[in-house]
Scaffold this motif. Structure first.
Motif, mmCIF file in Angstrom:
data_model
loop_
_atom_site.group_PDB
_atom_site.id
_atom_site.type_symbol
_atom_site.label_atom_id
_atom_site.label_comp_id
_atom_site.label_asym_id
_atom_site.label_seq_id
_atom_site.Cartn_x
_atom_site.Cartn_y
_atom_site.Cartn_z
ATOM 1 N N ALA A 246 29.098 27.154 6.439
ATOM 2 C CA ALA A 246 29.688 28.462 6.748
ATOM 3 C C ALA A 246 31.152 28.504 6.312
ATOM 4 N N LYS A 247 31.398 27.949 5.132
ATOM 5 C CA LYS A 247 32.703 27.888 4.480
ATOM 6 C C LYS A 247 33.706 26.963 5.187
ATOM 7 N N MET A 248 33.263 26.247 6.213
ATOM 8 C CA MET A 248 34.140 25.289 6.892
ATOM 9 C C MET A 248 33.986 23.920 6.257
ATOM 10 N N ARG A 249 35.129 23.304 5.935
ATOM 11 C CA ARG A 249 35.099 21.967 5.338
ATOM 12 C C ARG A 249 34.769 20.882 6.364
ATOM 13 N N ASN A 250 35.248 21.061 7.575
ATOM 14 C CA ASN A 250 35.224 19.970 8.545
ATOM 15 C C ASN A 250 34.081 20.099 9.549
ATOM 16 N N VAL A 251 32.878 20.297 9.038
ATOM 17 C CA VAL A 251 31.683 20.259 9.882
ATOM 18 C C VAL A 251 30.884 19.031 9.464
ATOM 19 N N TRP A 252 30.677 18.114 10.394
ATOM 20 C CA TRP A 252 30.124 16.802 10.053
ATOM 21 C C TRP A 252 28.667 16.639 10.488
ATOM 22 N N PHE A 253 28.356 16.980 11.726
ATOM 23 C CA PHE A 253 27.005 16.759 12.251
ATOM 24 C C PHE A 253 26.578 17.964 13.095
ATOM 25 N N ILE A 254 25.380 18.497 12.816
ATOM 26 C CA ILE A 254 24.819 19.567 13.635
ATOM 27 C C ILE A 254 23.425 19.112 14.067
ATOM 28 N N GLY A 278 21.504 30.273 21.509
ATOM 29 C CA GLY A 278 21.495 31.610 20.929
ATOM 30 C C GLY A 278 22.144 31.627 19.555
ATOM 31 N N THR A 279 21.690 32.519 18.715
ATOM 32 C CA THR A 279 22.259 32.701 17.382
ATOM 33 C C THR A 279 23.513 33.557 17.481
ATOM 34 N N THR A 280 24.581 33.130 16.860
ATOM 35 C CA THR A 280 25.821 33.897 16.866
ATOM 36 C C THR A 280 25.630 35.176 16.056
ATOM 37 N N ASN A 281 25.997 36.319 16.636
ATOM 38 C CA ASN A 281 25.801 37.577 15.920
ATOM 39 C C ASN A 281 27.141 38.198 15.516
ATOM 40 N N LEU A 282 27.048 39.236 14.716
ATOM 41 C CA LEU A 282 28.242 39.850 14.135
ATOM 42 C C LEU A 282 29.053 40.649 15.140
ATOM 43 N N GLY A 283 28.524 40.851 16.323
ATOM 44 C CA GLY A 283 29.313 41.483 17.367
ATOM 45 C C GLY A 283 30.179 40.493 18.121
ATOM 46 N N GLU A 284 29.759 39.226 18.112
ATOM 47 C CA GLU A 284 30.494 38.213 18.874
ATOM 48 C C GLU A 284 31.610 37.572 18.062
ATOM 49 N N GLN A 285 31.436 37.461 16.754
ATOM 50 C CA GLN A 285 32.459 36.882 15.892
ATOM 51 C C GLN A 285 32.629 37.794 14.684
ATOM 52 N N ARG A 287 35.784 40.087 12.043
ATOM 53 C CA ARG A 287 37.154 40.430 11.674
ATOM 54 C C ARG A 287 37.621 41.627 12.503
ATOM 55 N N THR A 288 38.885 41.585 12.941
ATOM 56 C CA THR A 288 39.459 42.694 13.701
ATOM 57 C C THR A 288 40.879 42.946 13.205
ATOM 58 N N ASP A 289 41.500 43.949 13.787
ATOM 59 C CA ASP A 289 42.885 44.247 13.442
ATOM 60 C C ASP A 289 43.835 43.142 13.904
ATOM 61 N N TRP A 290 43.374 42.301 14.830
ATOM 62 C CA TRP A 290 44.189 41.185 15.327
ATOM 63 C C TRP A 290 43.786 39.856 14.692
ATOM 64 N N SER A 295 35.629 36.266 8.482
ATOM 65 C CA SER A 295 34.934 35.910 9.717
ATOM 66 C C SER A 295 33.448 35.779 9.415
ATOM 67 N N LEU A 296 32.624 35.827 10.467
ATOM 68 C CA LEU A 296 31.218 35.453 10.325
ATOM 69 C C LEU A 296 30.504 36.189 9.200
ATOM 70 N N ALA A 297 30.712 37.498 9.059
ATOM 71 C CA ALA A 297 30.008 38.249 8.015
ATOM 72 C C ALA A 297 30.278 37.676 6.627
ATOM 73 N N ASP A 298 31.450 37.093 6.441
ATOM 74 C CA ASP A 298 31.817 36.512 5.151
ATOM 75 C C ASP A 298 31.249 35.117 4.964
ATOM 76 N N PHE A 299 30.780 34.510 6.058
ATOM 77 C CA PHE A 299 30.285 33.129 6.004
ATOM 78 C C PHE A 299 28.782 33.052 5.773
ATOM 79 N N LEU A 300 28.106 34.213 5.833
ATOM 80 C CA LEU A 300 26.657 34.251 5.700
ATOM 81 C C LEU A 300 26.241 34.721 4.312
ATOM 82 N N ASP A 301 25.019 34.382 3.931
ATOM 83 C CA ASP A 301 24.441 34.857 2.679
ATOM 84 C C ASP A 301 24.160 36.359 2.821
ATOM 85 N N PRO A 302 24.788 37.217 2.009
ATOM 86 C CA PRO A 302 24.598 38.662 2.172
ATOM 87 C C PRO A 302 23.159 39.110 1.934
ATOM 88 N N GLU A 303 22.405 38.345 1.169
ATOM 89 C CA GLU A 303 21.004 38.689 0.894
ATOM 90 C C GLU A 303 20.058 38.133 1.953
#
Length: 325
Positions: A246-254, A278-285, A287-290, A295-303
């Motif tokens: 999900a575009k994070m470099r420092n994820v080692w074990f899931i 639970g699966t993280t959804n686009l309402g929980e994570q 991009r906002t004005d702050w 954010s999450l929408a950019d980390f997922l495969d759009p297709e």
């Protein structure tokens, strides 16, 4: 910006934490060095420019709400927002401060609602929150009855956000954030009644070492609350991303939840169990004005949003609880 004098004095009265005092001031000074954080003077300036406003009320049990707009002049409210925005990005929250709504990247209140039913009572407990970010959950833990909460996070930006808000939440409140990682704690401390580790394990090169570190923070019988990324799978299954996740470099074990429960048992915890998945959804994570970065929408495969941009399973998070031996 941050004076830990009262904190040092308070933990003098907690015998299990007293030995830490010999090294703690030096650790904190090194972690908040301007040589390490080039933007630290700017964050200090933003803190110093915050207006002096006394909140008429503070709510921590149902949400984090500080005062109302009626407590301040329009000029003070404008200055407040201007300085808090200088501490962008705001990732954990949300915060309501004098009717200013800080709409953070994460709806951390949703996570708290999932976690709270599975906690042993926090009433009068000594609580540690590892990798707590800007301390949102620390205040919710205090609102749930903890007698003292200590959050640790090595990011000075998060520490600056925390103390900008503590200015209004109350300097006297027994909630503090130290600019440290878990490795800064003395080994085999065995001090805390409850330890939280939320969103940390998958960033550790050695998950077993992290679990043992968490165990050693707890008194015998104390409770661990662990929240982390997981995959679907059987005992022994674990995703080890070749490069990014999900575009994070420092994820080692899931791991799968069954694998994670076995890791907890192997590290000496008693009665480890998965209490929420639970699966993280686009309402929980999002991009906002702050928080204007990706954010999450950019980390997922759009297709195929059930996969990350790299083709891994999309983020799924689990909550586990266990007790120290």
């Amino acid at each position: 910006m941050i004076d830990y004098t009262n904190f040092y004095a308070s933990i003098q009265h907690i015998p299990a934490l007293r030995p830490w005092l010999a090294q703690l001031p030096e650790q904190i000074a090194a972690s908040l060095s301007p040589e390490r954080w080039g933007d630290l003077p700017d964050w200090r300036a933003a803190f110093d420019a915050l207006p002096d406003i006394s909140p008429s009320a503070v709510e921590l049990r149902e949400k984090v709400r500080i005062g109302s707009a009626a407590d301040a002049s329009p000029e003070q409210l404008q200055a407040l927002e201007k300085q808090l925005r200088k501490l962008h990005p705001w990732r954990k929250g949300p915060w309501e401060i004098f009717d200013l709504f800080i709409d953070t990247e994460w709806r951390s209140d949703w996570k708290w609602e999932r976690v709270l039913p599975h906690l042993e009572s926090l009433e009068n407990r000594l609580v540690l929150d590892v990798g707590c970010g800007n301390g949102y959950h620390c205040w919710r833990q205090f609102g749930a009855g903890a007698r003292r909460v200590i959050g640790i996070d090595p990011s000075a930006k998060y520490v600056a956000q925390f103390y900008a808000l503590k200015k209004y939440l109350g300097w006297e409140q027994p909630v503090d954030l130290l600019p440290l990682g878990i490795e800064a704690l003395p080994p085999k401390l065995h001090a805390f009644d409850t330890t939280f580790s939320m969103g940390v394990l998958y960033h550790r090169r050695s998950p077993m070492d992290h679990l043992r570190e968490l165990r050693d923070t707890l008194r015998p019988g104390g409770q661990l609350l662990l929240e982390t990324l997981v995959i679907d799978g059987e005992p022994g299954d674990c995703l080890v991303p070749k490069d990014r996740y999900a575009k994070m470099r420092n994820v080692w074990f899931i791991p799968s939840t069954a694998t994670l429960e076995s890791w907890l048992r192997k590290c000496g915890f008693e009665n480890p169990r998965t209490v929420d998945v639970g699966t993280t959804n686009l309402g929980e994570q999002r991009r906002t004005d702050w928080m204007r970065f990706e954010s999450l929408a950019d980390f997922l495969d759009p297709e195929s949003p059930d996969k990350t941009a790299e083709g891994h399973p999309a983020p799924k998070r689990a909550v586990l609880v266990a007790n120290a031996p």
